[in-house]
Design a protein around this motif. Structure first.
Motif, PDB file in Angstrom:
ATOM      1  N   HIS A  81       0.855  -1.186   0.000  1.00  0.00           N
ATOM      2  CA  HIS A  81       0.000   0.000   0.000  1.00  0.00           C
ATOM      3  C   HIS A  81       0.892   1.237   0.000  1.00  0.00           C
ATOM      4  CE1 HIS A  81       0.976   0.142   4.286  1.00  0.00           C
ATOM      5  NE2 HIS A  81       0.472  -1.086   4.409  1.00  0.00           N
ATOM      6  N   GLU A  82       0.286   2.395   0.062  1.00  0.00           N
ATOM      7  CA  GLU A  82       1.052   3.638  -0.095  1.00  0.00           C
ATOM      8  C   GLU A  82       2.087   3.865   0.998  1.00  0.00           C
ATOM      9  OE1 GLU A  82      -3.061   4.706   1.625  1.00  0.00           O
ATOM     10  OE2 GLU A  82      -2.181   3.335   0.168  1.00  0.00           O
ATOM     11  N   LYS A  83       1.918   3.220   2.156  1.00  0.00           N
ATOM     12  CA  LYS A  83       2.850   3.431   3.264  1.00  0.00           C
ATOM     13  C   LYS A  83       4.058   2.498   3.232  1.00  0.00           C
ATOM     14  CE  LYS A  83       0.457   6.638   5.482  1.00  0.00           C
ATOM     15  NZ  LYS A  83       0.953   8.007   5.692  1.00  0.00           N
ATOM     16  N   ASN A  84       3.984   1.406   2.473  1.00  0.00           N
ATOM     17  CA  ASN A  84       5.106   0.451   2.486  1.00  0.00           C
ATOM     18  C   ASN A  84       5.620   0.115   1.093  1.00  0.00           C
ATOM     19  OD1 ASN A  84       3.164  -1.218   1.388  1.00  0.00           O
ATOM     20  ND2 ASN A  84       3.526  -2.922   2.798  1.00  0.00           N
ATOM     21  N   LYS A  85       5.175   0.859   0.074  1.00  0.00           N
ATOM     22  CA  LYS A  85       5.514   0.496  -1.309  1.00  0.00           C
ATOM     23  C   LYS A  85       7.007   0.597  -1.601  1.00  0.00           C
ATOM     24  CE  LYS A  85       4.351   5.144  -3.008  1.00  0.00           C
ATOM     25  NZ  LYS A  85       3.466   5.897  -3.929  1.00  0.00           N
ATOM     26  N   ASN A  86       7.758   1.318  -0.775  1.00  0.00           N
ATOM     27  CA  ASN A  86       9.203   1.433  -0.980  1.00  0.00           C
ATOM     28  C   ASN A  86      10.002   0.468  -0.104  1.00  0.00           C
ATOM     29  OD1 ASN A  86       8.974   3.539  -2.897  1.00  0.00           O
ATOM     30  ND2 ASN A  86       8.722   5.040  -1.253  1.00  0.00           N
ATOM     31  N   GLN A  87       9.309  -0.372   0.648  1.00  0.00           N
ATOM     32  CA  GLN A  87       9.991  -1.345   1.502  1.00  0.00           C
ATOM     33  C   GLN A  87      10.215  -2.645   0.735  1.00  0.00           C
ATOM     34  OE1 GLN A  87       7.172  -1.282   4.815  1.00  0.00           O
ATOM     35  NE2 GLN A  87       8.613  -0.070   6.022  1.00  0.00           N
ATOM     36  N   ASN A  88      11.205  -3.408   1.181  1.00  0.00           N
ATOM     37  CA  ASN A  88      11.583  -4.641   0.498  1.00  0.00           C
ATOM     38  C   ASN A  88      11.091  -5.869   1.257  1.00  0.00           C
ATOM     39  OD1 ASN A  88      13.017  -3.373  -1.624  1.00  0.00           O
ATOM     40  ND2 ASN A  88      14.763  -3.057  -0.258  1.00  0.00           N
ATOM     41  N   PHE A  89      10.616  -6.834   0.497  1.00  0.00           N
ATOM     42  CA  PHE A  89      10.208  -8.135   1.031  1.00  0.00           C
ATOM     43  C   PHE A  89      10.951  -9.196   0.212  1.00  0.00           C
ATOM     44  CE2 PHE A  89       6.877  -5.170   1.976  1.00  0.00           C
ATOM     45  CZ  PHE A  89       6.359  -5.554   3.203  1.00  0.00           C
ATOM     46  N   PRO A  90      12.257  -9.341   0.406  1.00  0.00           N
ATOM     47  CA  PRO A  90      13.084 -10.138  -0.512  1.00  0.00           C
ATOM     48  C   PRO A  90      12.738 -11.622  -0.594  1.00  0.00           C
ATOM     49  CG  PRO A  90      14.310  -9.555   1.469  1.00  0.00           C
ATOM     50  CD  PRO A  90      13.038  -8.760   1.501  1.00  0.00           C
ATOM     51  N   SER A  91      12.184 -12.200   0.468  1.00  0.00           N
ATOM     52  CA  SER A  91      11.942 -13.647   0.469  1.00  0.00           C
ATOM     53  C   SER A  91      10.535 -14.024   0.042  1.00  0.00           C
ATOM     54  CB  SER A  91      12.216 -14.223   1.871  1.00  0.00           C
ATOM     55  OG  SER A  91      13.548 -13.959   2.267  1.00  0.00           O
ATOM     56  N   ALA A  92       9.672 -13.037  -0.135  1.00  0.00           N
ATOM     57  CA  ALA A  92       8.268 -13.315  -0.455  1.00  0.00           C
ATOM     58  C   ALA A  92       8.099 -13.676  -1.923  1.00  0.00           C
ATOM     59  CB  ALA A  92       7.407 -12.111  -0.109  1.00  0.00           C
ATOM     60  N   TYR A  94       4.747 -13.902  -3.385  1.00  0.00           N
ATOM     61  CA  TYR A  94       3.541 -13.294  -3.924  1.00  0.00           C
ATOM     62  C   TYR A  94       3.161 -12.047  -3.131  1.00  0.00           C
ATOM     63  CZ  TYR A  94       3.078 -17.759  -6.297  1.00  0.00           C
ATOM     64  OH  TYR A  94       3.313 -18.870  -7.069  1.00  0.00           O
ATOM     65  N   ALA A  95       2.604 -11.075  -3.851  1.00  0.00           N
ATOM     66  CA  ALA A  95       2.170  -9.830  -3.229  1.00  0.00           C
ATOM     67  C   ALA A  95       0.920  -9.321  -3.926  1.00  0.00           C
ATOM     68  CB  ALA A  95       3.283  -8.787  -3.290  1.00  0.00           C
ATOM     69  N   ILE A  96       0.137  -8.522  -3.209  1.00  0.00           N
ATOM     70  CA  ILE A  96      -1.072  -7.909  -3.760  1.00  0.00           C
ATOM     71  C   ILE A  96      -1.079  -6.430  -3.404  1.00  0.00           C
ATOM     72  CG2 ILE A  96      -2.504  -9.971  -3.734  1.00  0.00           C
ATOM     73  CD1 ILE A  96      -3.667  -8.952  -1.062  1.00  0.00           C
ATOM     74  N   GLU A  97      -1.883  -5.673  -4.138  1.00  0.00           N
ATOM     75  CA  GLU A  97      -2.073  -4.258  -3.833  1.00  0.00           C
ATOM     76  C   GLU A  97      -3.538  -3.932  -3.542  1.00  0.00           C
ATOM     77  OE1 GLU A  97      -0.401  -1.853  -6.896  1.00  0.00           O
ATOM     78  OE2 GLU A  97       1.669  -2.353  -6.377  1.00  0.00           O
ATOM     79  N   ASP A  98      -4.421  -4.431  -4.386  1.00  0.00           N
ATOM     80  CA  ASP A  98      -5.835  -4.114  -4.228  1.00  0.00           C
ATOM     81  C   ASP A  98      -6.528  -5.218  -3.443  1.00  0.00           C
ATOM     82  OD1 ASP A  98      -8.348  -3.119  -4.396  1.00  0.00           O
ATOM     83  OD2 ASP A  98      -8.522  -3.210  -6.572  1.00  0.00           O
ATOM     84  N   LEU A  99      -6.415  -5.176  -2.132  1.00  0.00           N
ATOM     85  CA  LEU A  99      -6.938  -6.226  -1.265  1.00  0.00           C
ATOM     86  C   LEU A  99      -8.439  -6.414  -1.416  1.00  0.00           C
ATOM     87  CD1 LEU A  99      -6.780  -8.212   1.147  1.00  0.00           C
ATOM     88  CD2 LEU A  99      -6.995  -6.220   2.654  1.00  0.00           C
ATOM     89  N   PHE A 100      -9.179  -5.335  -1.470  1.00  0.00           N
ATOM     90  CA  PHE A 100     -10.630  -5.427  -1.386  1.00  0.00           C
ATOM     91  C   PHE A 100     -11.296  -5.884  -2.682  1.00  0.00           C
ATOM     92  CE2 PHE A 100      -9.231  -2.237   1.730  1.00  0.00           C
ATOM     93  CZ  PHE A 100      -9.546  -2.956   2.882  1.00  0.00           C
ATOM     94  N   SER A 101     -10.508  -6.046  -3.736  1.00  0.00           N
ATOM     95  CA  SER A 101     -11.061  -6.601  -4.978  1.00  0.00           C
ATOM     96  C   SER A 101     -10.881  -8.115  -5.053  1.00  0.00           C
ATOM     97  CB  SER A 101     -10.393  -5.956  -6.193  1.00  0.00           C
ATOM     98  OG  SER A 101      -9.039  -6.362  -6.298  1.00  0.00           O
ATOM     99  N   LEU A 102     -10.146  -8.696  -4.108  1.00  0.00           N
ATOM    100  CA  LEU A 102      -9.870 -10.132  -4.144  1.00  0.00           C
ATOM    101  C   LEU A 102     -11.121 -10.941  -3.843  1.00  0.00           C
ATOM    102  CD1 LEU A 102      -6.417 -10.692  -2.388  1.00  0.00           C
ATOM    103  CD2 LEU A 102      -6.920 -10.450  -4.817  1.00  0.00           C
TER     104      LEU A 102
END
Length: 284
Positions: A81-92, A94-102
């Protein structure tokens, strides 16, 4: 099987999800999946005695939480989301952005990918089609051992360990990247593996390619037509392909008849590895 979706979120997104948590529950409740919301603490996973980690998909927006959960072998989906989009999740993975459309199928698909479980693709009146597994390899060797199977198509590796390694790579890379491939075909009545069928990408060609193989003991019973027809419908409706191809050895009269019955149109002859193939296409 997916039984629980656990949100471990930082304060910012915890508040957002809390306002919509019932909407999320409504989407998965019918599938008997629980939804839990917690603050971003690793203990949130271990303190809940009724949670089975092997049946839980954890969704988090915090890198530290994600890393520890992944190190512990948990199934983790990253929420950007807008607060963590510049953070790294190197081991993950899969990722999503639009949670509420799932919708539920998206949660289930990610969970199965992370858990190494095959996705169900489709069913017909007599057949079930799912992604292949390492356990299917023994059945493939049983099917391919008949010379009639490999007369017109490539055989499996002679070394079983090499075939298992190939299958593992295929599951991780082809299914995971393309979302389709060559799948396992089972008889619904018995659960017996009777062949393989699906769509693949052939190097040097643009169109996805229909392919199939049916155990000789199940041939001449309409299974090939039944499964191929269903796969073409799946290609059109689910994968949104508008055209597919098929390459048939010019000597394989039975497959040439089948492909024409399915509505494919002959385009031209092509040469692959010194053999002549008939290239057919079909507009979906």
């Amino acid at each position: 099987m997916l039984k629980c979706i656990l949100f471990l979120l930082t304060e910012y997104y915890y508040k957002i999800v809390k306002e919509h948590i019932e909407e999320i529950r409504d989407k998965v409740y019918v599938h008997q999946v629980d939804v839990l919301l917690d603050g971003c603490r690793i203990e949130g996973m271990t303190d809940r005695k009724n949670i089975n980690a092997e049946e839980t998909l954890v969704i988090t927006d915090d890198p530290q939480t994600a890393e520890q959960l992944l190190n512990d072998g948990k199934y983790v989906l990253i929420l950007y989301h807008e607060k963590n989009k510049n953070q790294n999740f190197p081991s993950a993975r899969y990722a999503i952005e639009d949670l509420f459309s799932l919708e539920y199928p998206s949660y289930e698909q990610v969970f199965k990918r992370l858990a190494g479980l095959p996705l169900d693709i489709l069913e017909t009146k007599r057949l079930r089609v799912r992604e292949s597994t390492l356990e299917d390899v023994d059945e493939f060797y049983r099917i391919y051992c008949n010379p009639a199977i490999t007369y017109y198509m490539e055989d499996l590796f002679q070394d079983k360990e090499a075939e298992l390694a190939y299958m593992k790579s295929y599951i991780d890379q082809i299914y995971g990247f393309y979302g389709y491939g060559l799948w396992t075909v089972l008889a619904k009545e018995t659960g017996q593996v009777i062949g393989r069928a699906g769509l693949s990408v052939r190097e040097g060609y643009e169109l996805p390619e229909l392919g199939y193989v049916i155990d000789v003991h199940y041939q001449k019973q309409g299974y090939a037509y039944e499964v191929c027809e269903a796969i073409l419908q799946y290609a059109r409706e689910e994968l949104e392909f508008d055209k597919v191809q098929a390459l048939i050895d010019e000597r394989n009269v039975a497959s040439l008849r089948l492909i024409e019955k399915l509505g494919f149109v002959f385009e031209r002859n092509v040469t692959e590895r010194g053999l002549t193939y008939c290239l057919y296409t079909k507009i979906l």
